[in-house]
Design an enzyme around this catalytic site. Structure first.
Site, PDB file in Angstrom:
ATOM      1  N   TYR A 112      19.958  67.762 138.206  1.00  0.00           N
ATOM      2  CA  TYR A 112      20.324  66.643 137.331  1.00  0.00           C
ATOM      3  C   TYR A 112      21.561  65.927 137.887  1.00  0.00           C
ATOM      4  O   TYR A 112      21.607  64.695 137.955  1.00  0.00           O
ATOM      5  CB  TYR A 112      20.592  67.204 135.932  1.00  0.00           C
ATOM      6  CG  TYR A 112      20.823  66.185 134.849  1.00  0.00           C
ATOM      7  CD1 TYR A 112      19.765  65.493 134.264  1.00  0.00           C
ATOM      8  CD2 TYR A 112      22.108  65.924 134.377  1.00  0.00           C
ATOM      9  CE1 TYR A 112      19.985  64.573 133.235  1.00  0.00           C
ATOM     10  CE2 TYR A 112      22.337  65.009 133.352  1.00  0.00           C
ATOM     11  CZ  TYR A 112      21.265  64.338 132.791  1.00  0.00           C
ATOM     12  OH  TYR A 112      21.492  63.427 131.785  1.00  0.00           O
ATOM     13  N   SER A 169      25.333  59.469 133.768  1.00  0.00           N
ATOM     14  CA  SER A 169      25.700  60.700 133.046  1.00  0.00           C
ATOM     15  C   SER A 169      27.129  61.093 133.403  1.00  0.00           C
ATOM     16  O   SER A 169      27.688  60.599 134.393  1.00  0.00           O
ATOM     17  CB  SER A 169      24.734  61.802 133.481  1.00  0.00           C
ATOM     18  OG  SER A 169      25.209  63.083 133.136  1.00  0.00           O
TER      19      SER A 169
HETATM   20  P1  NAP Z   1      15.463  62.494 125.481  1.00  0.00           P
HETATM   21  O1  NAP Z   1      15.823  62.593 124.040  1.00  0.00           O
HETATM   22  O2  NAP Z   1      14.944  63.701 126.166  1.00  0.00           O
HETATM   23  O3  NAP Z   1      14.511  61.239 125.799  1.00  0.00           O
HETATM   24  C1  NAP Z   1      14.086  60.979 127.109  1.00  0.00           C
HETATM   25  C2  NAP Z   1      12.901  60.079 127.080  1.00  0.00           C
HETATM   26  O4  NAP Z   1      12.402  59.886 128.420  1.00  0.00           O
HETATM   27  C3  NAP Z   1      11.750  60.638 126.267  1.00  0.00           C
HETATM   28  O5  NAP Z   1      11.174  59.613 125.494  1.00  0.00           O
HETATM   29  C4  NAP Z   1      10.801  61.135 127.343  1.00  0.00           C
HETATM   30  O6  NAP Z   1       9.451  61.179 126.959  1.00  0.00           O
HETATM   31  C5  NAP Z   1      10.998  60.066 128.397  1.00  0.00           C
HETATM   32  N1  NAP Z   1      10.452  60.464 129.694  1.00  0.00           N
HETATM   33  C6  NAP Z   1      10.698  61.604 130.375  1.00  0.00           C
HETATM   34  N2  NAP Z   1      10.008  61.600 131.524  1.00  0.00           N
HETATM   35  C7  NAP Z   1       9.315  60.449 131.566  1.00  0.00           C
HETATM   36  C8  NAP Z   1       8.407  59.868 132.504  1.00  0.00           C
HETATM   37  N3  NAP Z   1       8.078  60.488 133.633  1.00  0.00           N
HETATM   38  N4  NAP Z   1       7.876  58.654 132.235  1.00  0.00           N
HETATM   39  C9  NAP Z   1       8.180  58.026 131.071  1.00  0.00           C
HETATM   40  N5  NAP Z   1       9.020  58.509 130.154  1.00  0.00           N
HETATM   41  C10 NAP Z   1       9.593  59.720 130.398  1.00  0.00           C
HETATM   42  O7  NAP Z   1      16.764  62.051 126.239  1.00  0.00           O
HETATM   43  P2  NAP Z   1      18.027  61.217 125.767  1.00  0.00           P
HETATM   44  O8  NAP Z   1      19.077  62.197 125.464  1.00  0.00           O
HETATM   45  O9  NAP Z   1      17.675  60.155 124.830  1.00  0.00           O
HETATM   46  O10 NAP Z   1      18.366  60.622 127.208  1.00  0.00           O
HETATM   47  C11 NAP Z   1      17.976  59.347 127.657  1.00  0.00           C
HETATM   48  C12 NAP Z   1      18.644  59.142 129.016  1.00  0.00           C
HETATM   49  O11 NAP Z   1      20.046  59.316 128.882  1.00  0.00           O
HETATM   50  C13 NAP Z   1      18.187  60.156 130.060  1.00  0.00           C
HETATM   51  O12 NAP Z   1      18.140  59.515 131.312  1.00  0.00           O
HETATM   52  C14 NAP Z   1      19.313  61.189 130.041  1.00  0.00           C
HETATM   53  O13 NAP Z   1      19.422  61.895 131.237  1.00  0.00           O
HETATM   54  C15 NAP Z   1      20.498  60.286 129.800  1.00  0.00           C
HETATM   55  N6  NAP Z   1      21.675  60.957 129.244  1.00  0.00           N
HETATM   56  C16 NAP Z   1      21.615  61.677 128.096  1.00  0.00           C
HETATM   57  C17 NAP Z   1      22.782  62.232 127.591  1.00  0.00           C
HETATM   58  C18 NAP Z   1      22.836  63.054 126.348  1.00  0.00           C
HETATM   59  O14 NAP Z   1      23.869  63.673 126.093  1.00  0.00           O
HETATM   60  N7  NAP Z   1      21.796  63.074 125.531  1.00  0.00           N
HETATM   61  C19 NAP Z   1      23.985  62.061 128.268  1.00  0.00           C
HETATM   62  C20 NAP Z   1      23.983  61.330 129.442  1.00  0.00           C
HETATM   63  C21 NAP Z   1      22.843  60.775 129.916  1.00  0.00           C
HETATM   64  P3  NAP Z   1       8.746  62.594 126.575  1.00  0.00           P
HETATM   65  O15 NAP Z   1       9.306  62.969 125.271  1.00  0.00           O
HETATM   66  O16 NAP Z   1       7.302  62.237 126.560  1.00  0.00           O
HETATM   67  O17 NAP Z   1       9.091  63.558 127.662  1.00  0.00           O
HETATM   68  C1  GCO Z   2      24.235  69.363 130.161  1.00  0.00           C
HETATM   69  C2  GCO Z   2      23.888  68.126 129.410  1.00  0.00           C
HETATM   70  C3  GCO Z   2      24.394  66.881 130.132  1.00  0.00           C
HETATM   71  C4  GCO Z   2      24.177  65.668 129.263  1.00  0.00           C
HETATM   72  C5  GCO Z   2      24.689  64.390 129.791  1.00  0.00           C
HETATM   73  C6  GCO Z   2      26.160  64.366 129.989  1.00  0.00           C
HETATM   74  O1  GCO Z   2      23.426  70.288 130.155  1.00  0.00           O
HETATM   75  O2  GCO Z   2      25.348  69.445 130.700  1.00  0.00           O
HETATM   76  O3  GCO Z   2      22.551  68.017 129.125  1.00  0.00           O
HETATM   77  O4  GCO Z   2      23.925  66.795 131.413  1.00  0.00           O
HETATM   78  O5  GCO Z   2      22.838  65.522 128.926  1.00  0.00           O
HETATM   79  O6  GCO Z   2      23.986  63.906 130.889  1.00  0.00           O
HETATM   80  O7  GCO Z   2      26.589  63.077 130.279  1.00  0.00           O
END
Ligand code: NAP
Ligand code: GCO
Length: 297
Positions: free
Chosen positions: A190, A177
């Site tokens: 986080y 992240s």
């Molecule tokens: P999301 O839309 O919330 O999807 C996360 C997925 O993880 C969901 O399918 C969720 O299932 C699953 N999950 C959560 N807890 C779990 C568990 N204990 N066991 C199995 N599955 C679980 O998130 P996303 O934005 O696609 O993010 C995916 C990854 O990228 C995460 O690690 C997030 O921190 C990271 N990330 C996201 C962003 C962003 O801007 N979106 C940026 C940087 C990093 P449920 O729906 O059942 O909870």
């Molecule tokens: C926040 C966001 C971030 C993003 C992502 C950034 O509240 O600042 O959710 O943490 O999800 O991880 O890279």
């Protein structure tokens, strides 16, 4: 003549040797072809990939030739994921598994090995966030975030590494992240987890690199998914959320990322093309980390 010979001969020999060396290196450079990025014949487990970033990465792996395995905590979401993959013409294998449970993860990996094959590629994607000011956050809430975002990648990685060692190769990609590098209000748990995940990435690379296992991270910038939906909600007057405006201003690309933006980097890190890349976090952030920010008007 003799004088000339004395100088020219050694120079000639030196040049011949250099040309031989140059030929050796040019002859031994393999042509870069798309085959380097192929995932044909590979089994890829992407955790929490029924939708969002995990779904986009898994779809790209399938397009590159891999067989896709994913999990989610609830059967309804696994079913939803299976239907979404099917709609894209992808045959995926979906399982119910909570990645924080060592018992469930070990059972999942054993079942995948039996039903699909030994895992070549793991993406630790499943993650949660709780946006609560640190002094208002309970220790239980903090632990829950650490459990899913840091302990689970440890649990899943250690379950797949023995199979990768036996196979003689493996790729682990940890979804990090911006918060692996930066802090901000309300995301202490986080940021602690994602900072820790960056170091877990380096440690897996250090500890298992000799077994031809590469462990790298992808650090997405701000990506439009359900996780960030609250930060993009329209205001009552129809204007854009202040955080949404802040992110656009903070990103040189001047937009939110999409899950598709992560597909190319993920395929690269999963393929033979990255076999000498180990312990890195590749930030896919539209330039956020490079940018000091706009000067005030
Ligand atoms: P999301 O839309 O919330 O999807 C996360 C997925 O993880 C969901 O399918 C969720 O299932 C699953 N999950 C959560 N807890 C779990 C568990 N204990 N066991 C199995 N599955 C679980 O998130 P996303 O934005 O696609 O993010 C995916 C990854 O990228 C995460 O690690 C997030 O921190 C990271 N990330 C996201 C962003 C962003 O801007 N979106 C940026 C940087 C990093 P449920 O729906 O059942 O909870
Ligand atoms: C926040 C966001 C971030 C993003 C992502 C950034 O509240 O600042 O959710 O943490 O999800 O991880 O890279």
């Amino acid at each position: 003549m003799y004088d000339n010979g004395r100088f020219l001969l050694p120079l000639g020999i030196v040049m011949d040797k250099k040309i031989q060396e140059i030929n050796y290196y040019t002859n031994n450079i393999k042509l870069i072809t798309m085959v380097n990025f192929s995932l044909e014949g590979k089994v890829a487990l992407v955790t929490g990939a029924s939708y969002g970033i995990g779904f986009a990465i898994a779809s790209a792996f399938a397009a590159a030739g891999a067989t896709i395995v994913f999990n989610d905590i609830k059967q309804e979401l696994v079913d939803k994921g299976l239907a979404a993959y099917q709609e894209k013409g992808i045959k995926a294998f979906g399982y119910v598994c909570d990645v924080t449970s060592e018992e469930q993860v070990n059972a999942l990996v054993a079942q995948v090995e039996k039903e699909v094959g030994v895992i070549d590629i793991l993406v630790n994607n499943a993650g949660i966030i709780k946006r609560i000011p640190m002094c208002d956050m309970s220790a239980a809430e903090f632990r829950q975030v650490i459990d899913v975002d840091l302990n689970a990648p440890f649990i899943v990685s250690k379950a797949v590494i023995p199979g990768m060692i036996k196979k003689g190769h493996g790729k682990i990609i940890n979804i990090c992240s911006m918060m692996s590098e930066l802090g901000r209000e309300t995301v202490s748990a986080y940021a602690a987890a994602k900072g820790g995940l960056k170091m877990l990435t380096r440690n897996i690379a250090s500890e298992y690199g000799e077994y031809n296992i590469q462990c790298n991270g992808i650090g997405p910038g701000y990506i439009a998914t359900p996780q960030t939906a609250p930060l993009r909600e329209l205001q009552a007057d129809g204007s854009r959320h202040p955080f949404d405006q802040f992110i656009i201003a903070k990103t040189p690309a001047a937009r939110w990322g999409t899950p598709e933006d992560l597909q190319g980097p993920a395929v690269f890190l999963a393929s033979d093309a990255s076999d000498f890349v180990n312990g890195h976090v590749l930030y896919v952030d539209g330039g956020i980390l490079a940018y000091i920010g706009k000067q005030p008007k």
